[in-house]
Design a protein around this motif. Structure first.
Motif, PDB file in Angstrom:
ATOM      1  N   GLN A 249      -9.591  -5.133   5.870  1.00 29.10           N
ATOM      2  CA  GLN A 249      -8.648  -4.724   6.963  1.00 29.10           C
ATOM      3  C   GLN A 249      -8.748  -3.671   7.757  1.00 29.10           C
ATOM      4  N   THR A 250      -9.308  -2.629   7.264  1.00 35.50           N
ATOM      5  CA  THR A 250      -9.340  -1.119   7.608  1.00 35.50           C
ATOM      6  C   THR A 250     -10.890  -1.039   8.270  1.00 35.50           C
TER       7      THR A 250
ATOM      8  N   THR B  70       0.677  -1.177   0.131  1.00 37.50           N
ATOM      9  CA  THR B  70      -0.031  -0.002   0.099  1.00 37.50           C
ATOM     10  C   THR B  70       0.896   1.161  -0.068  1.00 37.50           C
TER      11      THR B  70
ATOM     12  N   SER C  74     -11.644   3.973   7.790  1.00 36.29           N
ATOM     13  CA  SER C  74     -11.641   3.105   7.084  1.00 36.29           C
ATOM     14  C   SER C  74     -11.466   3.239   5.526  1.00 36.29           C
TER      15      SER C  74
ATOM     16  N   CYS D  67      -8.264   0.097  11.662  1.00 40.07           N
ATOM     17  CA  CYS D  67      -6.893  -0.075  11.686  1.00 40.07           C
ATOM     18  C   CYS D  67      -6.373   0.587  10.488  1.00 40.07           C
ATOM     19  N   ASN D  68      -5.198   1.356  10.858  1.00 39.47           N
ATOM     20  CA  ASN D  68      -4.669   2.353   9.762  1.00 39.47           C
ATOM     21  C   ASN D  68      -3.581   1.483   9.236  1.00 39.47           C
ATOM     22  N   VAL D  69      -3.509   1.636   7.614  1.00 42.09           N
ATOM     23  CA  VAL D  69      -2.731   1.068   6.808  1.00 42.09           C
ATOM     24  C   VAL D  69      -1.652   2.074   6.600  1.00 42.09           C
TER      25      VAL D  69
ATOM     26  N   GLY E  28      -2.159   5.585   3.769  1.00 38.58           N
ATOM     27  CA  GLY E  28      -3.303   5.037   3.796  1.00 38.58           C
ATOM     28  C   GLY E  28      -4.414   5.932   4.530  1.00 38.58           C
ATOM     29  N   ASN E  29      -5.214   5.063   5.304  1.00 35.03           N
ATOM     30  CA  ASN E  29      -6.242   5.603   6.299  1.00 35.03           C
ATOM     31  C   ASN E  29      -5.519   6.294   7.522  1.00 35.03           C
TER      32      ASN E  29
END
Ligand code: MN
Length: 419
Positions: free
Chosen positions: A335-336, A208, A217, A340-342, A211-212
């Motif tokens: 996943q988000t 990635t 999300s 949860c932050n990527v 991300g967020n």
């Protein structure tokens, strides 16, 4: 069709349509980011130093003078598109900037075969999914119940676990057979020792970019914009360790000892021409996983094996990325979804990619069906799992009319367990 002034073989993985990202160690021992065309790498550090990435997104950003891609990845899709367009233009047959400057060409193009490629990304977090239905069914029928091979959640969410990023290694890294706890058949006392059931898993991972933020999300329909590119991935697995340790919290030491990835990251943009349909989803997933235009990529994936007696690589598996039931966008949305932050440089792997036919199964566990149907190699040797001295070679490419966009290889040789 776009053509470069550099001659590229039609079956090369690296035509001007690909331009993947990697890194190499130059003659002064410095790490430079690079791309690849034909038999050459393209030194992006030198191109950047020459001020050739001069579009609005990348001008004065010096992204290719870093030793990893993370900062470039963090800039997001407009910057990625601009870098690709700049590179394609500089390499095209009708652009004189490099074509007619022999001194500059000499600093930028180097024979790939003479170089050592290195890890191009600082990988932060690593998730491994389990998104091939055939693989989940095969494993479910072998270890649980052929009638109820899929667990009840499987078709409702992309099942995954958090892996280790510290043990992700580049293709070519030799690995010692891991040791750990196993439970012998017909015993209730565990033993400690080297794994007797060392396996590979044929997977593709994505990395990635930006991300967020924590607590937010990424929506399934926007998720692909966060994906920088894809790598081939071998999720090495010790099946006997796995069998004893995995309940109730999932894979642990059986997988965390090593994961190998290809040195080249192929971008989503390079894969665009190879979009294809995904398997239908039934039942329809919940809204946050319901993707309007669901598609995947047609990427041929092959696994070869060499041994101490089998010198020429022998093909043992032929699969395809398009078999996956859950798309990368659905994986990232899931996943988000809890917040949860990527982050730039995170890695998300597909899970073993098994197709419907027996020779398209993406692990030894399935190919030799838990050791009940060992493979016979042309050397006469039999294999149910990976033995010391064996090398596993995975390749992947997407085929167009007249060119192919490929990943090169991810290879790994298994050495005896350490004393
Ligand atoms: Mn896996």
């Amino acid at each position: 069709m776009l053509k470069s002034f550099i001659e590229v073989d039609p079956d090369s993985h690296f035509p001007i349509q690909n331009l993947p990202y990697g890194a190499y160690e130059n003659e002064d021992g410095e790490i430079h980011l690079c791309s690849s065309i034909g038999d050459y790498i393209i030194d992006l550090f030198v191109l950047d130093e020459e001020g050739l990435f001069d579009g609005p997104e990348l001008n004065n950003q010096y992204v290719f003078q870093d030793s990893t891609l993370n900062y470039f990845m963090s800039l997001g899709k407009p910057a990625w598109t601009e870098a690709r367009n700049t590179l394609q233009s500089l390499l095209s047959a009708d652009n004189a900037v490099l074509r007619d400057d022999a001194l500059l060409r000499e600093r930028i193009f180097k024979k790939r075969a003479d170089l050592e490629l290195v890890m191009p990304v600082q990988i932060g977090d690593y998730t491994d999914f389990y998104s091939s239905e055939q693989h989940a069914r095969n494993v479910g029928s072998m270890f649980r119940d052929p009638e109820n091979a899929l667990l009840p959640n499987w078709k409702h969410l992309p099942v995954g676990y958090h892996g280790r990023s510290s043990s992700i290694v580049l293709s070519g890294t030799e690995l010692h057979r891991p040791k750990g706890q196993t439970i012998p058949d017909n015993s209730d006392q565990p033993e400690y020792g080297a794994t007797k059931k060392l396996d590979f898993e044929l997977e593709v991972g994505f990395l990635t970019g930006s991300g967020n933020t924590l607590g937010n999300s990424i929506s399934v329909d926007e998720a692909e914009n966060y994906i920088f590119g894809l790598v081939l991935l071998n999720d090495w697995s010790a099946r006997d360790l796995q069998k004893w340790e995995y309940q109730p919290l999932g894979p642990f030491l059986a997988k965390s000892w090593a994961t190998s990835i290809s040195p080249w990251i192929v971008t989503i943009e390079a894969l665009e021409p190879f979009r294809t349909k995904c398997p239908e989803q039934n039942p329809k997933p919940l809204d946050y996983l319901h993707q309007k235009n669901r598609s995947t990529f047609d990427i041929q994936l092959d696994v070869f094996l060499t041994t101490e007696k089998q010198h020429s690589p022998h093909k043992i598996c032929s699969s395809n990325f398009r078999h996956l039931y859950w798309t990368m966008a659905q994986q990232l949305a899931h996943q988000t979804v809890a917040g949860c932050n990527v982050q730039p440089g995170d890695l998300y792997a597909s899970g073993t990619i098994s197709g419907p036919e027996k020779d398209s199964y993406g692990s030894m566990l399935e190919l030799a069906w838990k050791g009940t149907q060992p493979l016979t190699l042309p050397s006469g040797e039999k294999r149910s799992f990976i033995e010391d001295g064996d090398e596993v070679i995975m390749t992947g490419y997407a085929q167009a009319n007249g060119f192919r966009v490929g990943f090169g290889e991810v290879t790994g040789k298994i050495l005896p367990a350490k004393k």
